[in-house]
Design a protein around this motif. Sequence first.
Motif, PDB file in Angstrom:
ATOM      1  N   THR A 262      12.279  -4.218 -28.037  1.00 21.92           N
ATOM      2  CA  THR A 262      12.148  -3.630 -26.700  1.00 21.92           C
ATOM      3  C   THR A 262      10.693  -3.662 -26.236  1.00 21.92           C
ATOM      4  O   THR A 262       9.788  -3.281 -26.982  1.00 21.92           O
ATOM      5  CB  THR A 262      12.656  -2.178 -26.692  1.00 21.92           C
ATOM      6  N   VAL A 263      10.496  -4.119 -25.023  1.00 21.44           N
ATOM      7  CA  VAL A 263       9.155  -4.170 -24.437  1.00 21.44           C
ATOM      8  C   VAL A 263       9.213  -3.631 -23.011  1.00 21.44           C
ATOM      9  O   VAL A 263      10.271  -3.632 -22.371  1.00 21.44           O
ATOM     10  CB  VAL A 263       8.587  -5.602 -24.433  1.00 21.44           C
ATOM     11  N   SER A 264       8.073  -3.168 -22.512  1.00 24.04           N
ATOM     12  CA  SER A 264       7.941  -2.732 -21.122  1.00 24.04           C
ATOM     13  C   SER A 264       6.939  -3.636 -20.419  1.00 24.04           C
ATOM     14  O   SER A 264       5.851  -3.894 -20.956  1.00 24.04           O
ATOM     15  CB  SER A 264       7.482  -1.273 -21.047  1.00 24.04           C
ATOM     16  N   LEU A 265       7.325  -4.104 -19.240  1.00 24.55           N
ATOM     17  CA  LEU A 265       6.481  -5.044 -18.513  1.00 24.55           C
ATOM     18  C   LEU A 265       6.240  -4.562 -17.086  1.00 24.55           C
ATOM     19  O   LEU A 265       7.180  -4.152 -16.391  1.00 24.55           O
ATOM     20  CB  LEU A 265       7.144  -6.427 -18.453  1.00 24.55           C
ATOM     21  N   PRO A 266       4.991  -4.617 -16.604  1.00 23.91           N
ATOM     22  CA  PRO A 266       4.732  -4.405 -15.183  1.00 23.91           C
ATOM     23  C   PRO A 266       4.986  -5.714 -14.439  1.00 23.91           C
ATOM     24  O   PRO A 266       4.415  -6.755 -14.791  1.00 23.91           O
ATOM     25  CB  PRO A 266       3.245  -4.022 -15.144  1.00 23.91           C
TER      26      PRO A 266
ATOM     27  N   GLU B 189       0.826  -1.207   0.000  1.00 21.01           N
ATOM     28  CA  GLU B 189       0.000   0.000   0.000  1.00 21.01           C
ATOM     29  C   GLU B 189       0.862   1.260   0.000  1.00 21.01           C
ATOM     30  O   GLU B 189       0.540   2.236  -0.684  1.00 21.01           O
ATOM     31  CB  GLU B 189      -0.936   0.000   1.217  1.00 21.01           C
ATOM     32  N   ARG B 190       1.966   1.250   0.755  1.00 21.89           N
ATOM     33  CA  ARG B 190       2.864   2.410   0.764  1.00 21.89           C
ATOM     34  C   ARG B 190       3.481   2.619  -0.609  1.00 21.89           C
ATOM     35  O   ARG B 190       3.633   3.754  -1.064  1.00 21.89           O
ATOM     36  CB  ARG B 190       3.962   2.227   1.824  1.00 21.89           C
ATOM     37  N   LYS B 191       3.839   1.513  -1.273  1.00 11.47           N
ATOM     38  CA  LYS B 191       4.432   1.613  -2.603  1.00 11.47           C
ATOM     39  C   LYS B 191       3.428   2.184  -3.604  1.00 11.47           C
ATOM     40  O   LYS B 191       3.764   3.039  -4.430  1.00 11.47           O
ATOM     41  CB  LYS B 191       4.905   0.238  -3.065  1.00 11.47           C
ATOM     42  N   LYS B 192       2.178   1.736  -3.525  1.00 10.34           N
ATOM     43  CA  LYS B 192       1.148   2.247  -4.421  1.00 10.34           C
ATOM     44  C   LYS B 192       0.915   3.729  -4.180  1.00 10.34           C
ATOM     45  O   LYS B 192       0.778   4.517  -5.122  1.00 10.34           O
ATOM     46  CB  LYS B 192      -0.155   1.472  -4.234  1.00 10.34           C
TER      47      LYS B 192
ATOM     48  N   GLN C 227       4.063   8.055 -11.279  1.00 13.83           N
ATOM     49  CA  GLN C 227       4.718   7.073 -12.144  1.00 13.83           C
ATOM     50  C   GLN C 227       4.614   5.701 -11.509  1.00 13.83           C
ATOM     51  O   GLN C 227       4.371   5.567 -10.329  1.00 13.83           O
ATOM     52  CB  GLN C 227       6.190   7.413 -12.362  1.00 13.83           C
ATOM     53  N   GLN C 228       4.773   4.665 -12.319  1.00 13.16           N
ATOM     54  CA  GLN C 228       4.732   3.292 -11.840  1.00 13.16           C
ATOM     55  C   GLN C 228       6.133   2.726 -11.667  1.00 13.16           C
ATOM     56  O   GLN C 228       6.342   1.784 -10.944  1.00 13.16           O
ATOM     57  CB  GLN C 228       3.953   2.412 -12.832  1.00 13.16           C
ATOM     58  N   ALA C 229       7.093   3.276 -12.352  1.00 13.11           N
ATOM     59  CA  ALA C 229       8.466   2.773 -12.238  1.00 13.11           C
ATOM     60  C   ALA C 229       9.111   3.315 -10.979  1.00 13.11           C
ATOM     61  O   ALA C 229       8.846   4.438 -10.562  1.00 13.11           O
ATOM     62  CB  ALA C 229       9.282   3.187 -13.456  1.00 13.11           C
ATOM     63  N   THR C 230       9.979   2.520 -10.377  1.00 12.33           N
ATOM     64  CA  THR C 230      10.662   2.947  -9.165  1.00 12.33           C
ATOM     65  C   THR C 230      12.074   3.415  -9.487  1.00 12.33           C
ATOM     66  O   THR C 230      12.755   2.818 -10.317  1.00 12.33           O
ATOM     67  CB  THR C 230      10.727   1.792  -8.138  1.00 12.33           C
ATOM     68  N   PRO C 231      12.553   4.498  -8.854  1.00 16.87           N
ATOM     69  CA  PRO C 231      13.924   4.948  -9.093  1.00 16.87           C
ATOM     70  C   PRO C 231      14.953   4.079  -8.385  1.00 16.87           C
ATOM     71  O   PRO C 231      16.138   4.208  -8.620  1.00 16.87           O
ATOM     72  CB  PRO C 231      13.916   6.372  -8.521  1.00 16.87           C
ATOM     73  N   LEU C 232      14.500   3.204  -7.493  1.00 20.44           N
ATOM     74  CA  LEU C 232      15.436   2.373  -6.743  1.00 20.44           C
ATOM     75  C   LEU C 232      15.913   1.198  -7.578  1.00 20.44           C
ATOM     76  O   LEU C 232      15.231   0.756  -8.505  1.00 20.44           O
ATOM     77  CB  LEU C 232      14.737   1.841  -5.476  1.00 20.44           C
TER      78      LEU C 232
ATOM     79  N   THR D 173      17.081  -4.662  -6.736  1.00 22.50           N
ATOM     80  CA  THR D 173      17.405  -5.407  -5.517  1.00 22.50           C
ATOM     81  C   THR D 173      16.846  -4.723  -4.270  1.00 22.50           C
ATOM     82  O   THR D 173      16.765  -5.344  -3.219  1.00 22.50           O
ATOM     83  CB  THR D 173      18.927  -5.568  -5.380  1.00 22.50           C
ATOM     84  N   GLN D 174      16.466  -3.443  -4.393  1.00 19.17           N
ATOM     85  CA  GLN D 174      15.847  -2.721  -3.278  1.00 19.17           C
ATOM     86  C   GLN D 174      14.338  -2.575  -3.476  1.00 19.17           C
ATOM     87  O   GLN D 174      13.694  -1.807  -2.775  1.00 19.17           O
ATOM     88  CB  GLN D 174      16.494  -1.347  -3.124  1.00 19.17           C
ATOM     89  N   SER D 175      13.805  -3.298  -4.448  1.00 16.22           N
ATOM     90  CA  SER D 175      12.375  -3.205  -4.751  1.00 16.22           C
ATOM     91  C   SER D 175      11.660  -4.529  -4.530  1.00 16.22           C
ATOM     92  O   SER D 175      10.634  -4.806  -5.153  1.00 16.22           O
ATOM     93  CB  SER D 175      12.184  -2.758  -6.204  1.00 16.22           C
ATOM     94  N   ILE D 176      12.202  -5.358  -3.646  1.00 18.14           N
ATOM     95  CA  ILE D 176      11.581  -6.647  -3.346  1.00 18.14           C
ATOM     96  C   ILE D 176      10.217  -6.412  -2.708  1.00 18.14           C
ATOM     97  O   ILE D 176      10.031  -5.522  -1.890  1.00 18.14           O
ATOM     98  CB  ILE D 176      12.483  -7.484  -2.426  1.00 18.14           C
ATOM     99  N   ASN D 177       9.225  -7.226  -3.119  1.00 24.33           N
ATOM    100  CA  ASN D 177       7.837  -7.107  -2.677  1.00 24.33           C
ATOM    101  C   ASN D 177       7.221  -5.783  -3.107  1.00 24.33           C
ATOM    102  O   ASN D 177       6.457  -5.162  -2.371  1.00 24.33           O
ATOM    103  CB  ASN D 177       7.713  -7.278  -1.157  1.00 24.33           C
ATOM    104  N   ALA D 178       7.562  -5.359  -4.313  1.00 24.09           N
ATOM    105  CA  ALA D 178       6.993  -4.135  -4.880  1.00 24.09           C
ATOM    106  C   ALA D 178       6.737  -4.358  -6.366  1.00 24.09           C
ATOM    107  O   ALA D 178       7.411  -5.147  -7.020  1.00 24.09           O
ATOM    108  CB  ALA D 178       7.926  -2.949  -4.677  1.00 24.09           C
ATOM    109  N   GLU D 179       5.736  -3.646  -6.894  1.00 23.75           N
ATOM    110  CA  GLU D 179       5.438  -3.722  -8.321  1.00 23.75           C
ATOM    111  C   GLU D 179       6.128  -2.568  -9.034  1.00 23.75           C
ATOM    112  O   GLU D 179       6.000  -1.412  -8.627  1.00 23.75           O
ATOM    113  CB  GLU D 179       3.937  -3.670  -8.573  1.00 23.75           C
ATOM    114  N   VAL D 180       6.873  -2.889 -10.078  1.00 22.10           N
ATOM    115  CA  VAL D 180       7.630  -1.896 -10.824  1.00 22.10           C
ATOM    116  C   VAL D 180       7.423  -2.129 -12.317  1.00 22.10           C
ATOM    117  O   VAL D 180       6.803  -3.115 -12.736  1.00 22.10           O
ATOM    118  CB  VAL D 180       9.136  -1.946 -10.486  1.00 22.10           C
TER     119      VAL D 180
END
Length: 242
Positions: free
Chosen positions: A137-141, A47-50, A58-63, A66-73
Amino acid sequence: MDLGALFKGRSKTPILAALIVVLLCGSLSYWQLQRAQQKHVLQQKIERKKAQDVINGQQATPLPLTQSINAEVSITGSFVDGAVWYLDNQVVKGRIGFDVIGIFKISKTDEHLAVNLGFVPQQASRVPTAFSLPTGTVSLPVYIKSSENKRFTLAKSAADEATTQPVIQYIDVNYLSKESDKPLLPLIAYMTKNRLTGTEPHYQPVVMSPQKHEAYALQWLLIALAALVIGWKLSKKEIKNV
């Protein structure tokens, strides 16, 4: 309290049996409470990530991943040609089949990542439906998970069976790295939305809610209490009339 008087005229066997059940059910109840706490923490993180994504617009994370475990990017890059495997023993909506696993090269960092692209049904003789990786090139959630969490399996190695297609029993990053000749991040990405033709993403970050774990914990506790009461009643010795 005089324990001797408390247990006078009672058989020890039912009481000992009841205590074993109480200890077992108590342990299961405690384990379910621990799982509930873990799910609460995981849900809060999601929920915090959302909320952060909404604030940042944005949906992409700047991290780093390896620091985005348990997050959707969102990841952008291309698939390694020919590097595709089929994860065995998958069931989706009552259908038996496989999950398609590919190796994804991230454009910005040139890092390689194992990606679960979703479900394909099995054909006759336990053969997976063939899937062709997209080119370009493709982009995937994707949802990022640590590769250390291996699902339960009796297989001794990832490629446990010899088949005409590359079937694996679980996702082993080291095995996939060796087979693809690419250094892989210690992560597994799960595609969360259908962006490719031919597969069906089905991964759920939280399969069982914390509330359900708490309900199971209460259930085990009540079983323990019932066992204690039954054991106590059965332990009373009958007085034989001479």
